[in-house]
Design a protein around this motif. Structure first.
Motif, PDB file in Angstrom:
ATOM      1  N   GLU A 123       0.840  -1.202   0.000  1.00  0.00           N
ATOM      2  CA  GLU A 123       0.000   0.000   0.000  1.00  0.00           C
ATOM      3  C   GLU A 123       0.872   1.248   0.000  1.00  0.00           C
ATOM      4  OE1 GLU A 123      -0.109  -2.600   1.989  1.00  0.00           O
ATOM      5  OE2 GLU A 123      -1.910  -2.640   3.238  1.00  0.00           O
ATOM      6  N   LYS A 124       0.436   2.267  -0.749  1.00  0.00           N
ATOM      7  CA  LYS A 124       1.208   3.514  -0.749  1.00  0.00           C
ATOM      8  C   LYS A 124       0.655   4.509   0.268  1.00  0.00           C
ATOM      9  CE  LYS A 124       2.043   4.308  -5.574  1.00  0.00           C
ATOM     10  NZ  LYS A 124       1.103   3.392  -6.049  1.00  0.00           N
ATOM     11  N   ASP A 125      -0.674   4.531   0.374  1.00  0.00           N
ATOM     12  CA  ASP A 125      -1.330   5.521   1.242  1.00  0.00           C
ATOM     13  C   ASP A 125      -2.144   4.839   2.333  1.00  0.00           C
ATOM     14  OD1 ASP A 125      -0.478   7.609  -0.423  1.00  0.00           O
ATOM     15  OD2 ASP A 125      -2.219   7.318  -1.729  1.00  0.00           O
ATOM     16  N   ILE A 126      -2.367   5.613   3.382  1.00  0.00           N
ATOM     17  CA  ILE A 126      -3.238   5.135   4.450  1.00  0.00           C
ATOM     18  C   ILE A 126      -4.402   6.116   4.600  1.00  0.00           C
ATOM     19  CG2 ILE A 126      -3.416   4.708   6.943  1.00  0.00           C
ATOM     20  CD1 ILE A 126      -1.735   2.593   5.488  1.00  0.00           C
ATOM     21  N   VAL A 127      -5.600   5.583   4.546  1.00  0.00           N
ATOM     22  CA  VAL A 127      -6.792   6.405   4.783  1.00  0.00           C
ATOM     23  C   VAL A 127      -7.335   6.009   6.151  1.00  0.00           C
ATOM     24  CG1 VAL A 127      -9.126   6.957   4.010  1.00  0.00           C
ATOM     25  CG2 VAL A 127      -7.339   6.436   2.313  1.00  0.00           C
ATOM     26  N   ILE A 167     -19.687   9.680   8.901  1.00  0.00           N
ATOM     27  CA  ILE A 167     -18.230   9.826   8.801  1.00  0.00           C
ATOM     28  C   ILE A 167     -17.842  10.983   9.717  1.00  0.00           C
ATOM     29  CG2 ILE A 167     -16.265  10.123   7.244  1.00  0.00           C
ATOM     30  CD1 ILE A 167     -18.050   7.798   6.364  1.00  0.00           C
ATOM     31  N   ASN A 168     -17.143  10.681  10.803  1.00  0.00           N
ATOM     32  CA  ASN A 168     -16.784  11.740  11.758  1.00  0.00           C
ATOM     33  C   ASN A 168     -15.455  12.391  11.411  1.00  0.00           C
ATOM     34  OD1 ASN A 168     -19.113  10.944  13.149  1.00  0.00           O
ATOM     35  ND2 ASN A 168     -17.956   9.370  14.236  1.00  0.00           N
ATOM     36  N   LYS A 169     -14.572  11.632  10.780  1.00  0.00           N
ATOM     37  CA  LYS A 169     -13.242  12.173  10.435  1.00  0.00           C
ATOM     38  C   LYS A 169     -12.669  11.350   9.281  1.00  0.00           C
ATOM     39  CE  LYS A 169      -9.371  12.405  13.284  1.00  0.00           C
ATOM     40  NZ  LYS A 169      -8.865  12.386  14.630  1.00  0.00           N
ATOM     41  N   ALA A 170     -12.015  12.030   8.347  1.00  0.00           N
ATOM     42  CA  ALA A 170     -11.337  11.307   7.262  1.00  0.00           C
ATOM     43  C   ALA A 170      -9.944  11.889   7.090  1.00  0.00           C
ATOM     44  CB  ALA A 170     -12.121  11.452   5.962  1.00  0.00           C
ATOM     45  N   LEU A 171      -8.921  11.041   7.128  1.00  0.00           N
ATOM     46  CA  LEU A 171      -7.541  11.509   6.999  1.00  0.00           C
ATOM     47  C   LEU A 171      -6.821  10.715   5.917  1.00  0.00           C
ATOM     48  CD1 LEU A 171      -6.318  11.605  10.724  1.00  0.00           C
ATOM     49  CD2 LEU A 171      -6.691  13.580   9.251  1.00  0.00           C
ATOM     50  N   LEU A 172      -5.984  11.385   5.163  1.00  0.00           N
ATOM     51  CA  LEU A 172      -5.122  10.688   4.201  1.00  0.00           C
ATOM     52  C   LEU A 172      -3.685  10.864   4.701  1.00  0.00           C
ATOM     53  CD1 LEU A 172      -4.665   9.265   1.520  1.00  0.00           C
ATOM     54  CD2 LEU A 172      -4.725  11.468   0.378  1.00  0.00           C
ATOM     55  N   LYS A 173      -3.004   9.743   4.954  1.00  0.00           N
ATOM     56  CA  LYS A 173      -1.681   9.846   5.586  1.00  0.00           C
ATOM     57  C   LYS A 173      -0.627   9.079   4.798  1.00  0.00           C
ATOM     58  CE  LYS A 173      -2.452   7.983   9.526  1.00  0.00           C
ATOM     59  NZ  LYS A 173      -2.339   7.561  10.908  1.00  0.00           N
ATOM     60  N   GLN A 174       0.629   9.495   5.008  1.00  0.00           N
ATOM     61  CA  GLN A 174       1.727   8.707   4.463  1.00  0.00           C
ATOM     62  C   GLN A 174       1.937   7.477   5.337  1.00  0.00           C
ATOM     63  OE1 GLN A 174       5.074  11.352   4.279  1.00  0.00           O
ATOM     64  NE2 GLN A 174       4.883  11.400   2.061  1.00  0.00           N
ATOM     65  N   LEU A 175       2.501   6.475   4.748  1.00  0.00           N
ATOM     66  CA  LEU A 175       2.748   5.227   5.461  1.00  0.00           C
ATOM     67  C   LEU A 175       3.668   5.466   6.673  1.00  0.00           C
ATOM     68  CD1 LEU A 175       1.912   2.352   4.505  1.00  0.00           C
ATOM     69  CD2 LEU A 175       4.275   2.075   3.793  1.00  0.00           C
ATOM     70  N   SER A 176       3.257   4.981   7.837  1.00  0.00           N
ATOM     71  CA  SER A 176       4.111   5.103   9.024  1.00  0.00           C
ATOM     72  C   SER A 176       4.612   3.717   9.414  1.00  0.00           C
ATOM     73  CB  SER A 176       3.317   5.703  10.181  1.00  0.00           C
ATOM     74  OG  SER A 176       2.370   4.750  10.624  1.00  0.00           O
ATOM     75  N   LEU A 177       5.495   3.686  10.396  1.00  0.00           N
ATOM     76  CA  LEU A 177       6.001   2.395  10.864  1.00  0.00           C
ATOM     77  C   LEU A 177       4.868   1.567  11.486  1.00  0.00           C
ATOM     78  CD1 LEU A 177       8.596   0.833  10.913  1.00  0.00           C
ATOM     79  CD2 LEU A 177       9.137   1.847  13.105  1.00  0.00           C
TER      80      LEU A 177
END
Ligand SMILES: Nc1ncnc2c1ncn2[C@@H]1O[C@H](COP(=O)(O)OP(=O)(O)OP(=O)(O)O)[C@@H](O)[C@H]1O
Ligand SMILES: [Mg+2]
Length: 333
Positions: free
Chosen positions: A228-232, A289-299
């Motif tokens: 996966e490249k992104d985390i939602v 939907i209370n919150k939606a975030l698009l994040k980079q991959l973390s550890l």
């Protein structure tokens, strides 16, 4: 020569394999992190490496010396900071250090110089003559790190060094470890279940789960191993989470979905494309939907990829005070 090497190391407690065949090679000068949840086998591995526990099978070496056959020599080469705080509350900072330094047979003058130098470095020079009982948790931890370094070891081994510390004290410990590492050209092995700690400090990280190493690489290398490249991250309410997860997994570009603290953590090839599809579909299921975030991959996401579940830090913290290195000594060996 490797600073630390293990070959097919196992430790069994009855039927339970606390370590199920761990092979590792940590080069000299490396800052190595062993990352894993409660009960993964971190303390067991540390106790074997520090000669406190005999392995059931396999081998472990410190700078070419066997941890079982060359116990005394190994002990001179390593400095140890155990998981539970072990500094005596009835001693002062100096006394704590001096007992250890004597134990290693350091002459008086060298002892005094080294103790003051270390106490200065960990910011305890002013409190050196106060009882440990009057120290804060962070101060006590800093003292224990200084104590581990008193005999100028080549390798420093720390078991969850910042567990239970507040974020500020945790950062102070991180800075200290970076400083000592450069100054003394140390090899450092630490265990942690704090992702940020491993990500900030370590050159290489091994993820350990149920007594086995499931991944080992640099932090960047580990991230590259995850497809996966992104985390939602979606925080939702009003629907059954299990049902929602089942559906999310069918959405194109979605590679994985788990529940972490009532948020859906979704791995995707293309997060930006996935978000509108996910929101529309979940709305149709009756979800808010209370919150939606698009994040980079973390550890943390890497950890989920390899183990199929997140590390729940708060839970882990609570339980770790009860388990781990603080177990009664009659349980050892
Ligand atoms: N002396 C013992 N007798 C029986 N089982 C043990 C003993 N020591 C550890 N275990 C078990 O071995 C497994 C590994 O424990 P270990 O303490 O190494 O985990 P850990 O990764 O350090 O966990 P934590 O994050 O809680 O410190 C656990 O299932 C634990 O219950
Ligand atoms: Mg432990």
């Amino acid at each position: 020569m490797a600073a630390i090497e293990t070959i097919e190391l196992t430790k069994k407690y009855g039927e339970l394999a606390a370590l199920g065949g761990v092979s590792l090679s940590i080069p000299e000068g490396d800052f190595f992190g062993l990352l894993g949840p409660n009960g993964a086998g971190k303390t067991t591995l540390i106790r074997i490496l520090t000669t406190l526990l005999r392995p059931t099978n396999g081998k472990a070496g410190i700078l070419g010396l066997d941890v079982v056959k060359d116990r005394a020599k190994v002990r001179n080469l390593i400095g140890v900071v155990p998981q539970a705080m072990t500094s005596d509350l009835d001693l002062t900072g100096i006394e704590t250090m001096d007992i250890y330094a004597r134990f290693y047979g350091m002459p008086k003058k060298e002892r005094q110089e080294r103790i003051y130098e270390l106490l200065e470095m960990v910011g305890l020079r002013e409190r050196a003559k106060d009882l440990v009982a009057t120290y804060s948790g962070g101060m006590r931890r800093r003292l224990e790190i200084a104590r581990g370094l008193v005999h100028k070891p080549s390798i420093l081994i720390l078991d969850e060094p910042t567990i239970g510390l507040d974020p500020q004290s945790r950062h102070v410990v991180w800075e200290l470890l970076e400083k000592f590492r450069k100054m003394d050209k140390l090899t450092i092995l630490l265990t942690t279940h704090y992702m940020e700690e491993a990500e900030t400090l370590c050159d290489h990280v091994a993820i350990i789960d149920h007594g086995k190493i499931v991944a080992l690489d640099s932090v960047e290398g580990l991230k590259k191993q995850v497809p996966e490249k992104d985390i939602v991250e979606l925080t939702i309410s009003g629907v059954d989470l299990e049902k929602a997860i089942e559906w999310v997994k069918t959405v194109p570009t979605v590679k994985s979905c788990v529940n972490r603290d009532d948020a859906l953590i979704i791995g995707s090839d293309n997060g930006a494309q996935a978000i509108p599809v996910l929101i529309e579909g979940l709305n149709k299921m009756g979800a808010n939907i209370n919150k939606a975030l698009l994040k980079q991959l973390s550890l943390e996401d890497v950890f989920i990829h390899f183990t199929g579940r997140p590390i729940r830090e708060e839970e882990a913290k609570k339980v770790s005070f009860l388990l781990g290195a603080g177990v009664p000594s009659k349980w050892g060996k």
